[in-house]
Design a protein around this motif. Structure first.
Motif, short mmCIF file in Angstrom:
data_model
loop_
_atom_site.label_atom_id
_atom_site.label_comp_id
_atom_site.label_asym_id
_atom_site.label_seq_id
_atom_site.Cartn_x
_atom_site.Cartn_y
_atom_site.Cartn_z
N GLY A 15 -31.53 -102.37 42.80
CA GLY A 15 -32.20 -101.36 41.90
C GLY A 15 -31.82 -100.46 40.85
N ILE A 16 -30.56 -100.02 41.27
CA ILE A 16 -29.69 -99.18 40.25
C ILE A 16 -29.16 -100.17 39.22
N PHE A 20 -30.09 -99.53 35.12
CA PHE A 20 -28.97 -99.69 33.83
C PHE A 20 -29.63 -100.40 32.87
N LYS A 21 -30.39 -101.47 33.02
CA LYS A 21 -30.90 -102.44 32.26
C LYS A 21 -32.01 -102.04 31.23
N ALA A 22 -32.37 -100.97 31.87
CA ALA A 22 -33.69 -100.21 31.26
C ALA A 22 -33.21 -98.90 30.55
N MET A 23 -32.01 -98.77 30.49
CA MET A 23 -31.65 -97.42 29.84
C MET A 23 -31.09 -97.58 28.33
N ASP A 24 -31.19 -96.62 27.50
CA ASP A 24 -30.75 -96.68 26.30
C ASP A 24 -29.25 -97.03 26.47
N ILE A 69 -8.60 -100.22 36.66
CA ILE A 69 -9.77 -99.50 36.69
C ILE A 69 -10.93 -100.34 35.28
N SER A 70 -11.84 -100.98 35.85
CA SER A 70 -12.76 -101.49 34.76
C SER A 70 -13.40 -100.65 33.83
N LYS A 71 -12.94 -100.64 32.63
CA LYS A 71 -13.68 -99.69 31.54
C LYS A 71 -15.30 -100.18 31.26
N SER A 72 -15.54 -101.45 31.52
CA SER A 72 -16.90 -101.97 31.19
C SER A 72 -18.02 -101.58 32.14
N SER A 73 -17.42 -101.44 33.57
CA SER A 73 -18.17 -101.33 34.52
C SER A 73 -19.11 -100.19 34.69
N LYS A 74 -20.45 -100.26 34.86
CA LYS A 74 -21.23 -99.09 35.01
C LYS A 74 -21.22 -98.52 36.50
N ILE A 75 -20.54 -99.14 37.33
CA ILE A 75 -20.63 -98.52 38.65
C ILE A 75 -19.27 -98.25 39.30
#
Length: 153
Positions: A15-16, A20-24, A69-75
């Motif tokens: 769900g989280i 993210f997919k729905a966010m700008d 540390i992943s720079k592209s990770s959203k979590i």
């Protein structure tokens, strides 16, 4: 007094990620920045714990300092142990991190704590640190993402 463990099941995490997919795009960039900051904080706390380790201290330090540390990770993701991080004898942190973290019954260079008795991952520097800072990390993450959702929601 022990606090209740904080848990997110797979459905919560899905769900989280859907949110993210729905966010700008700009909101996603803010989320990435917040997650990266929290992952960096956690990695730094693990380094502090690792620097205090006296057994196999050189190996433990190499593992802890070699965090990515992943720079592209959203979590907020980070990783330890890579084939590209070599020791002078040819070993890599990829092969040694588990022994340094959990010990071994077979190899004496990786001393083991008393038997775990089914209580999860006991570890020496990564897992204990994550368990210790988990409530703070989750609280900071929830606060940051609530602010992002309010701003961009």
């Amino acid at each position: 007094m022990a606090s209740d463990p904080i848990t997110y099941d797979r459905a919560d995490l899905r769900g989280i990620l859907k949110a993210f997919k729905a966010m700008d795009d700009q909101a996603v960039q803010e989320a990435r920045a917040e997650s990266n900051a929290l992952a960096t904080y956690a990695a730094n706390q693990i380094k502090v714990t690792a620097m205090g380790r006296t057994v196999a201290s050189a190996g433990v330090r190499r593992v802890a300092e070699g965090v990515r540390i992943s720079k592209s990770s959203k979590i907020g993701e980070f990783s330890y142990g890579f084939a590209s991080q070599r020791f002078s004898g040819g070993a890599t942190t990829q092969k040694l991190w588990a022994g340094l973290e959990f010990g071994s019954n077979r190899y004496s260079q990786f001393p083991r704590r008393t038997p775990n008795r089914g209580r999860g991952n006991s570890g020496y520097f990564i897992y204990p640190t994550l368990r210790k800072i988990q409530p703070e990390l989750v609280r900071k993450w929830e606060e940051a993402f609530s602010a992002i959702v309010k701003k961009w929601g």
